[in-house]
Write a protein that holds these residues in place. Structure first.
Motif, PDB file in Angstrom:
ATOM      1  N   PHE A 296       7.873 -14.563   3.742  1.00 34.27           N
ATOM      2  CA  PHE A 296       8.086 -15.980   4.077  1.00 34.27           C
ATOM      3  C   PHE A 296       6.800 -16.766   4.288  1.00 34.27           C
ATOM      4  CE2 PHE A 296      11.820 -13.571   5.775  1.00 34.27           C
ATOM      5  CZ  PHE A 296      12.661 -13.911   4.728  1.00 34.27           C
ATOM      6  N   GLY A 297       5.678 -16.090   4.494  1.00 34.66           N
ATOM      7  CA  GLY A 297       4.396 -16.785   4.651  1.00 34.66           C
ATOM      8  C   GLY A 297       4.116 -17.628   3.426  1.00 34.66           C
ATOM      9  N   ALA A 298       3.455 -18.769   3.623  1.00 35.74           N
ATOM     10  CA  ALA A 298       3.162 -19.713   2.529  1.00 35.74           C
ATOM     11  C   ALA A 298       4.459 -20.142   1.833  1.00 35.74           C
ATOM     12  CB  ALA A 298       2.183 -19.109   1.515  1.00 35.74           C
ATOM     13  N   ALA A 299       5.569 -20.120   2.577  1.00 30.18           N
ATOM     14  CA  ALA A 299       6.900 -20.463   2.040  1.00 30.18           C
ATOM     15  C   ALA A 299       7.211 -19.647   0.782  1.00 30.18           C
ATOM     16  CB  ALA A 299       7.007 -21.968   1.767  1.00 30.18           C
ATOM     17  N   GLY A 300       6.701 -18.411   0.762  1.00 31.56           N
ATOM     18  CA  GLY A 300       6.987 -17.513  -0.371  1.00 31.56           C
ATOM     19  C   GLY A 300       6.264 -17.901  -1.649  1.00 31.56           C
ATOM     20  N   GLN A 301       5.332 -18.852  -1.565  1.00 30.89           N
ATOM     21  CA  GLN A 301       4.673 -19.341  -2.794  1.00 30.89           C
ATOM     22  C   GLN A 301       3.333 -18.643  -3.016  1.00 30.89           C
ATOM     23  OE1 GLN A 301       6.054 -23.872  -3.284  1.00 30.89           O
ATOM     24  NE2 GLN A 301       4.931 -23.501  -1.410  1.00 30.89           N
ATOM     25  N   ARG A 302       3.328 -17.340  -2.829  1.00 32.06           N
ATOM     26  CA  ARG A 302       2.137 -16.557  -3.165  1.00 32.06           C
ATOM     27  C   ARG A 302       2.512 -15.628  -4.309  1.00 32.06           C
ATOM     28  NH1 ARG A 302       1.581 -14.605   2.813  1.00 32.06           N
ATOM     29  NH2 ARG A 302       0.334 -16.250   3.762  1.00 32.06           N
ATOM     30  N   CYS A 303       1.572 -15.454  -5.238  1.00 34.16           N
ATOM     31  CA  CYS A 303       1.880 -14.532  -6.335  1.00 34.16           C
ATOM     32  C   CYS A 303       2.002 -13.114  -5.809  1.00 34.16           C
ATOM     33  CB  CYS A 303       0.800 -14.598  -7.397  1.00 34.16           C
ATOM     34  SG  CYS A 303      -0.795 -14.097  -6.763  1.00 34.16           S
ATOM     35  N   MET A 304       1.491 -12.856  -4.598  1.00 37.07           N
ATOM     36  CA  MET A 304       1.596 -11.513  -4.024  1.00 37.07           C
ATOM     37  C   MET A 304       2.616 -11.469  -2.879  1.00 37.07           C
ATOM     38  SD  MET A 304      -0.261  -9.207  -5.558  1.00 37.07           S
ATOM     39  CE  MET A 304      -1.069  -7.986  -4.534  1.00 37.07           C
ATOM     40  N   TYR A 383      10.121 -31.253   1.628  1.00 41.07           N
ATOM     41  CA  TYR A 383      10.814 -30.298   0.740  1.00 41.07           C
ATOM     42  C   TYR A 383      10.903 -28.931   1.436  1.00 41.07           C
ATOM     43  CZ  TYR A 383       8.369 -33.742  -2.222  1.00 41.07           C
ATOM     44  OH  TYR A 383       7.813 -34.868  -2.741  1.00 41.07           O
ATOM     45  N   PHE A 384      11.633 -28.891   2.539  1.00 39.99           N
ATOM     46  CA  PHE A 384      11.644 -27.661   3.331  1.00 39.99           C
ATOM     47  C   PHE A 384      12.782 -26.727   2.924  1.00 39.99           C
ATOM     48  CE2 PHE A 384       9.424 -30.748   5.916  1.00 39.99           C
ATOM     49  CZ  PHE A 384       8.304 -30.023   6.313  1.00 39.99           C
ATOM     50  N   VAL A 385      12.462 -25.444   2.896  1.00 40.17           N
ATOM     51  CA  VAL A 385      13.483 -24.400   2.751  1.00 40.17           C
ATOM     52  C   VAL A 385      13.137 -23.368   3.820  1.00 40.17           C
ATOM     53  CG1 VAL A 385      14.534 -22.666   1.238  1.00 40.17           C
ATOM     54  CG2 VAL A 385      13.531 -24.733   0.222  1.00 40.17           C
ATOM     55  N   GLY A 386      14.114 -23.014   4.637  1.00 37.29           N
ATOM     56  CA  GLY A 386      13.854 -22.022   5.684  1.00 37.29           C
ATOM     57  C   GLY A 386      13.958 -20.612   5.135  1.00 37.29           C
ATOM     58  N   PRO A 387      13.491 -19.617   5.905  1.00 40.59           N
ATOM     59  CA  PRO A 387      13.617 -18.228   5.466  1.00 40.59           C
ATOM     60  C   PRO A 387      15.065 -17.906   5.104  1.00 40.59           C
ATOM     61  CG  PRO A 387      12.258 -18.348   7.423  1.00 40.59           C
ATOM     62  CD  PRO A 387      12.830 -19.725   7.211  1.00 40.59           C
ATOM     63  N   THR A 388      15.216 -17.291   3.975  1.00 37.68           N
ATOM     64  CA  THR A 388      16.550 -16.973   3.444  1.00 37.68           C
ATOM     65  C   THR A 388      16.560 -15.499   3.030  1.00 37.68           C
ATOM     66  OG1 THR A 388      16.811 -19.232   2.660  1.00 37.68           O
ATOM     67  CG2 THR A 388      18.192 -17.580   1.586  1.00 37.68           C
ATOM     68  N   ILE A 389      17.615 -14.800   3.397  1.00 42.71           N
ATOM     69  CA  ILE A 389      17.691 -13.369   3.036  1.00 42.71           C
ATOM     70  C   ILE A 389      19.010 -13.093   2.314  1.00 42.71           C
ATOM     71  CG2 ILE A 389      17.717 -10.991   3.912  1.00 42.71           C
ATOM     72  CD1 ILE A 389      15.939 -11.889   6.207  1.00 42.71           C
ATOM     73  N   LEU A 390      18.899 -12.511   1.148  1.00 38.87           N
ATOM     74  CA  LEU A 390      20.084 -12.084   0.388  1.00 38.87           C
ATOM     75  C   LEU A 390      20.124 -10.561   0.398  1.00 38.87           C
ATOM     76  CD1 LEU A 390      19.817 -14.370  -2.804  1.00 38.87           C
ATOM     77  CD2 LEU A 390      21.445 -14.627  -0.922  1.00 38.87           C
ATOM     78  N   THR A 391      21.275  -9.997   0.749  1.00 39.21           N
ATOM     79  CA  THR A 391      21.431  -8.534   0.683  1.00 39.21           C
ATOM     80  C   THR A 391      22.442  -8.189  -0.412  1.00 39.21           C
ATOM     81  OG1 THR A 391      23.205  -8.487   2.292  1.00 39.21           O
ATOM     82  CG2 THR A 391      20.956  -8.287   3.160  1.00 39.21           C
ATOM     83  N   GLY A 406       9.760 -18.974  -3.548  1.00 45.51           N
ATOM     84  CA  GLY A 406      10.174 -19.718  -2.360  1.00 45.51           C
ATOM     85  C   GLY A 406      10.410 -18.714  -1.236  1.00 45.51           C
ATOM     86  N   PRO A 407      10.783 -19.181  -0.042  1.00 45.91           N
ATOM     87  CA  PRO A 407      10.936 -18.271   1.099  1.00 45.91           C
ATOM     88  C   PRO A 407      12.268 -17.520   1.078  1.00 45.91           C
ATOM     89  CG  PRO A 407      11.339 -20.514   1.790  1.00 45.91           C
ATOM     90  CD  PRO A 407      10.989 -20.596   0.341  1.00 45.91           C
ATOM     91  N   VAL A 408      12.473 -16.768   0.021  1.00 47.91           N
ATOM     92  CA  VAL A 408      13.728 -16.042  -0.167  1.00 47.91           C
ATOM     93  C   VAL A 408      13.408 -14.567  -0.370  1.00 47.91           C
ATOM     94  CG1 VAL A 408      15.807 -15.809  -1.592  1.00 47.91           C
ATOM     95  CG2 VAL A 408      14.753 -18.062  -1.285  1.00 47.91           C
ATOM     96  N   LEU A 409      13.989 -13.728   0.482  1.00 49.90           N
ATOM     97  CA  LEU A 409      13.800 -12.283   0.329  1.00 49.90           C
ATOM     98  C   LEU A 409      15.094 -11.695  -0.209  1.00 49.90           C
ATOM     99  CD1 LEU A 409      12.001  -9.747   0.886  1.00 49.90           C
ATOM    100  CD2 LEU A 409      13.139  -9.591   3.101  1.00 49.90           C
ATOM    101  N   VAL A 410      15.007 -11.042  -1.375  1.00 51.54           N
ATOM    102  CA  VAL A 410      16.199 -10.372  -1.896  1.00 51.54           C
ATOM    103  C   VAL A 410      16.097  -8.894  -1.534  1.00 51.54           C
ATOM    104  CG1 VAL A 410      16.506 -12.065  -3.755  1.00 51.54           C
ATOM    105  CG2 VAL A 410      15.270  -9.977  -4.244  1.00 51.54           C
ATOM    106  N   CYS A 411      17.208  -8.336  -1.042  1.00 50.34           N
ATOM    107  CA  CYS A 411      17.193  -6.954  -0.536  1.00 50.34           C
ATOM    108  C   CYS A 411      18.100  -6.067  -1.385  1.00 50.34           C
ATOM    109  CB  CYS A 411      17.683  -6.903   0.904  1.00 50.34           C
ATOM    110  SG  CYS A 411      16.687  -7.891   2.024  1.00 50.34           S
TER     111      CYS A 411
END
Ligand code: NAD
Length: 520
Positions: A296-304, A383-391, A406-411
Motif C-alpha cells: 500500500f505504500g506510495a498508493a501501490g504505484q511502485r514498480c516494486m 483521486y484517493f483509493v484506500g487499501p483494498t484486499i481481495l482474497t 494502485g493500493p490493491v493487494l490480491v491474495c
C-alpha cells in the motif's frame, strides 16, 4: 512553471518551484537555459490530492525538440573529450546540491505526484545514490590491455561514450528514475535529452537548475516535454544513439521496437506483478507489516510494490491480521503529517483500479477490505483509493493478470512452496519478488528456482543499490543491459579495440601478405 532560486539567511541556495498564475507553464531546458515553449498545445497537470491545475506542460514543437538534440550534439563535441575527473567533479557538486535540497524536491514530488513527503524524500534519495555511484565511473572506464599479442604488437581497449542519448521516464518516481538515466549517461561522457513524464516534470526541472549550479556545461542535458509525439521524435531522430525507457508495457514494447528499428540501443524497464510468498514459519509480525507497507505504500504505484500475496499452507490464517494492519493506514494528501498513502495519479487511474477490483469480485474473489469509496475530508476532489484486499483470487482473473498499479493487494493461497514458485514462474512478469520465511533451505530453494530478476528474502522491496543493477527480467524488461551499476555503465558506453605494431627497425616484406593474420 519556473524554477526560482532563493537565498535564505546566507544559507546555501534552495530551489523551489513557483506555481503562480503568472507562470503557469512548465519550461523546457535547452542549452542550459529554461525556455518557454512556443506551442499552443498543453497538457494540464492536476494536483492529485485536489484536482487543481498546477501547471501546464507543453507538447514541445518538432523544431524545439530538434533544438534540444542539436544542443546535445554540440555539447558532446567538447563534453565527450573532457577528462573523466572533471566530469566527476561536476557530479560531486551536483550530489552535494541535491543532498541539500532533498526536502524541496520532495515537496514538488508530493504536489505533482501525490505520494507522501517522507516517501518522496526516499524517491530523491534512491536517485541520489545513483549520482553518488556515478562518481566512481572513472574506474569503470579503464580498458584492458594485452602486451605482445604478436611480436612488437600490443592490443588495448578503450571504453568510450556513445554520443547523444535519450531518457523517457514514467510518473511514479519523478526524481529517482530520471536520476537512473542522465547522471550515468553524462558521467560516461555522453549528452542526453530527457523527456520526463508529462504528469510529473517538476522534479526533473529542479534537477536541471541544480546541474547548472554544479557547473555542468550547457547542452549536456536538455529537457523536452510532451507525450507520444515527443517519444516518436526520440525514437526516430538519427542523432540519438541510445534510449533508456521506464514505464508501462504498452509504451516500452512500442519504443523498443521503433527505436530498435532505427538502429538505436534500447533498454526498457516495464510493468510488474510482484509476488510476496508467505510461509507459515515466517516471523508473523514482521511479515505482515512488511507486506502491508510494500502493498500500500506510495498508493501501490511502485514498480516494486508487492501487489500479490501468496500464502502457503496455514499462513493464510493470517489474512484477518493483515486486514487489521491495512485498516490502520491513513489515507490523506501527501503533505499532511501522518499520511501513510496519498492519492493515485489521476481520475482515470482511480477508475481503472475500481474496475479491476470490481472485475475480481464478479469473477469470485472476496473483497475483505474495500477502499474504493473513501473520502478524505478537505480533499474531496482528490483521486484517493484506500487499501483494498481481495482474497480467493485465481490466476485467470483480470485482477491477477493485470498490473493494477494502485493500493490493491490480491491474495492467493497454495499448499506448497513448489506451487508458489510455479505460480510466479508462470506469470509473464519478472520484476521483483520476495519470500518470507525463517527456514534457510526454503529461502535457498526459492532463490535458486525463481525466475525473477530482483529477489528479496525477508526483504519486501528488494531494489538493488546502484553498485548492482536493477535486474528485472522476462515481461518486465526488454534489452541487454539493465539500469545503473556496471550494466548501466555498459549501456552508455562502447568499446574500441586497438592493435598496434611499433618496431624499431621495420622488416621490409617482399610481397603483400594476403592470408588472415594469425598474430603468432
Ligand atoms: P507510461 O508508459 O504511461 O509512461 C512512461 C513514458 O512513456 C512517459 O514519458 C509517457 O509520455 C510515455 N508514453 C506513455 N504512453 C505511451 C505510448 N503509448 N507510446 C509511447 N510513449 C508513451 O508509464 P507510467 O504510467 O508513467 O508509469 C507506470 C508504469 O511504469 C507501470 O506499468 C510501472 O510498472 C512501470 N514502471 C516500471 C519500472 C521498472 O523499473 N520496471 C519502474 C517504474 C515504473
Amino acid at each position: 512553471m519556473s524554477v526560482v532560486r532563493l537565498i535564505t539567511n546566507g544559507a546555501r541556495c534552495q530551489f523551489q518551484r513557483a506555481y503562480s498564475s503568472s507562470a503557469p507553464t512548465t519550461k523546457m531546458f535547452i542549452d542550459g537555459k529554461f525556455v518557454e515553449s512556443k506551442t499552443s498545445d498543453f497538457i494540464d497537470l492536476h494536483d492529485p490530492a485536489t484536482n487543481e491545475v498546477i501547471t501546464r506542460v507543453p507538447k514541445c514543437t518538432q523544431s524545439e525538440m530538434q533544438e534540444a538534440v542539436d544542443s546535445a550534439k554540440r555539447a558532446y563535441e567538447t563534453w565527450g573529450k573532457t577528462t573523466p575527473l572533471s566530469r566527476q567533479q561536476i557530479m560531486f557538486k551536483f550530489q552535494a546540491i541535491i543532498k541539500d535540497n532533498i526536502g524541496e524536491i520532495a515537496k514538488n514530488i508530493t504536489k505533482e505526484q501525490g505520494k507522501t513527503l517522507i516517501d518522496a524524500e526516499g524517491d530523491v534519495l534512491r536517485g541520489l545514490q545513483v549520482v553518488e555511484h556515478s562518481c566512481s565511473i572513472p574506474s569503470l572506464q579503464m580498458g584492458e590491455t594485452v602486451p605482445n599479442v604478436a611480436r612488437d604488437m600490443d592490443t588495448y581497449s578503450l571504453i568510450l561514450p556513445l554520443g547523444v542519448t535519450a531518457g523517457i521516464a514514467p510518473f511514479n518516481f519523478p526524481a529517482m528514475i530520471p536520476l537512473w538515466m542522465f547522471p550515468m549517461a553524462m558521467t560516461c561522457g555522453n549528452t542526453m535529452v530527457v523527456k520526463p513524464s508529462e504528469r510529473v516534470p517538476g522534479a526533473t526541472m529542479m534537477l536541471m537548475e541544480m546541474l547548472n549550479e554544479a557547473g555542468c556545461p550547457p547542452g549536456v542535458v536538455n529537457v523536452i516535454h510532451g507525450a507520444h509525439d515527443a517519444v516518436n521524435f526520440i525514437c526516430d531522430n538519427p542523432t540519438i544513439k541510445a534510449v533508456s525507457f521506464v514505464g508501462s508495457d504498452q509504451a516500452g514494447k512500442y519504443i523498443y521496437e521503433r527505436a530498435g528499428r532505427n538502429g538505436k540501443r534500447v533498454q526498457c524497464n516495464m510493468g510488474a506483478k510482484n509476488h510476496g510468498v508467505v510461509m507459515a514459519d515466517a516471523n508473523k509480525e514482521n511479515t505482515l507489516n512488511q507486506l502491508a507497507g510494500a502493498a500500500f505504500g506510495a498508493a501501490g504505484q511502485r514498480c516494486m510494490a508487492l501487489s500479490t500475496a501468496v500464502f502457503v499452507g496455514e499462513a493464510n490464517k493470517w489474512i484477518p491480521d493483515l486486514v487489521e494492519r491495512a485498516k490502520q493506514l491513513k489515507v490523506n494528501a501527501g503533505h499532511v503529517p501522518g499520511a501513510d498513502l496519498g492519492p493515485v495519479i489521476s481520475q482515470q487511474s482511480k477508475k481503472r483500479i475500481h474496475d479491476l477490483v470490481e472485475s475480481g469480485i464478479k469473477a469470485g474473489a472476496k473483497c475483505v477490505l474495500d477502499g474504493r469509496n473513501i473520502t478524505v475530508p478537505g480533499y474531496e476532489n482528490g483521486y484517493f483509493v484506500g487499501p483494498t484486499i481481495l482474497t480467493d483470487v485465481k490466476p485467470d482473473m483480470e485482477c491477477y493478470k493485470q498490473d493494477i498499479f494502485g493500493p490493491v493487494l490480491v491474495c492467493l493461497s497454495v499448499d506448497t512452496i513448489d506451487e508458489a514458485i510455479q505460480l510466479i514462474n508462470n506469470n509473464p512478469y519478472g520484476n521483483g519478488t520476495a519470500v518470507f520465511t525463517t527456514n534457510g533451505a526454503t529461502a535457498r530453494k526459492f532463490v535458486n528456482e525463481i525466475d525473477v530478476g530482483n529477489v528479496g528474502v525477508n526483504v519486501p522491496i528488494p531494489v538493488p543499490l546502484p553498485m548492482f543493477s536493477f535486474t528485472g527480467t522476462r515481461g518486465s524488461f526488454l534489452g541487454d543491459h539493465h539500469f545503473y551499476g556496471k550494466q548501466g555503465f555498459k549501456f552508455y558506453t562502447q568499446t574500441k579495440t586497438v592493435t598496434q605494431l611499433w618496431r624499431e627497425s621495420d622488416v621490409t616484406h617482399s610481397k603483400a601478405a594476403v592470408a588472415m593474420p594469425t598474430m603468432k
